[in-house]
Design an enzyme around this catalytic site. Sequence first.
Site, PDB file in Angstrom:
ATOM      1  N   ASP A  51      35.040  71.677  50.459  1.00 52.85           N
ATOM      2  CA  ASP A  51      36.168  71.871  51.368  1.00 52.85           C
ATOM      3  C   ASP A  51      35.642  72.243  52.754  1.00 52.85           C
ATOM      4  OD1 ASP A  51      38.763  72.097  52.292  1.00 52.85           O
ATOM      5  OD2 ASP A  51      38.988  74.178  51.624  1.00 52.85           O
ATOM      6  N   HIS A  71      39.499  81.102  50.742  1.00 49.37           N
ATOM      7  CA  HIS A  71      40.182  80.717  49.506  1.00 49.37           C
ATOM      8  C   HIS A  71      40.590  81.966  48.733  1.00 49.37           C
ATOM      9  CE1 HIS A  71      37.809  76.674  49.627  1.00 49.37           C
ATOM     10  NE2 HIS A  71      38.872  76.645  50.403  1.00 49.37           N
ATOM     11  N   SER A 115      34.667  80.636  51.106  1.00 48.18           N
ATOM     12  CA  SER A 115      35.177  80.737  49.735  1.00 48.18           C
ATOM     13  C   SER A 115      34.393  81.818  49.000  1.00 48.18           C
ATOM     14  CB  SER A 115      35.089  79.378  49.033  1.00 48.18           C
ATOM     15  OG  SER A 115      35.728  79.426  47.772  1.00 48.18           O
TER      16      SER A 115
END
EC number: 3.1.1.61
Length: 363
Positions: free
Chosen positions: A299, A203, A177
């Site tokens: 995540d 992401h 991310s």
Amino acid sequence: MPREKVRVLIVDDSASVRQILQTILNDDPDIEVMGTASDPFAAARRLQNEIPDVMILDIEMPRMDGMTFLRKIMAQRPIPVIICSSLTEEGSNVMFEAFEAGAVDIVPKPKIDTRQALLECSTRLREAVKSAARARVRPRAERRVVEKKLTADAIIPPPVQGKVRPTTERIVCIGASTGGTEALNDVLEMLPPHCPPLLIVQHMPAGFTAAFARRLDSVCQIRVKEAEDGEPVLPGSAYIAPGARHMLLQRIGLRYQIAIKDGPPVSRHRPSVDVLFRSAAQHAGANALGVIMTGMGDDGARGMLEMRKLGASTRAQDEDSCVVFGMPKEAIAHGGVEKVVPLHHIPREIMLWYQAGHVAVAG
């Protein structure tokens, strides 16, 4: 003692955009907009007196464009910068230049056409600001709505012990991310053409991942592309999950292929690392390597644990080399990480794992 708020400076030539951003951020009790500026010159004057925790910066502005200002800031007095701009295919290269110049994240300008669109943009912006406030930046050369946090169960059922069909094909799944765009570049450009196939969730907003894949493809020895539904997974190739859609690993006989699915955000993200990792646990088992890299949040933590329980090898990027040590930290805390390594060791870890599997099969 109350927690200090994240102080934000907004730099955008549009008065309406500045007002919308200010309203969105000030509605969060953990964020305070310390000021706004209509161009980089006004922002520079503001920075002489006080330094924000995070700066939100537009790209296209009069007198001096945001990219030039970003480079000056990162060379002279680095602070976490989020690029807030209208994302278009044509502007994607500029966005990558921003990452290279030191920006920690990019968010689209808020959409106000529907209540749901505004809610999603607002949530994304607030999360980006909080993530950026925790980011490590280094000098470079010149009232809140709480969404229900879904798990991977919303997209794919849990893997079952003993149900993974045997295969000799090895595959690598990577999740990243904040800070991941440059970190992935560092990893992929060091991999040789005979590397294992890689499935990657970074992401990113929709409309951005195809250009990201092309950029990586232009500097890497391996093939890098945006993943497509139903395409086979081949060695020497890396597949980037398309923005705003989930990517899963599937099996057709003994061969792997990619599935691209719509669905709700999982672990507050779409694409979700948890979804990819669970599918790898389910269909590859011990023939998978999971790698979790820089990023905020958790995540991938649950999915990596599921991978490890079904025999997969797992790696996490270490704290010193992460822009934000969030996702790796959570994966370690969940017990899913087999080994923690610095960023520059990840390509070697991938190839050592891959070659060990080939030796085992040959033996």
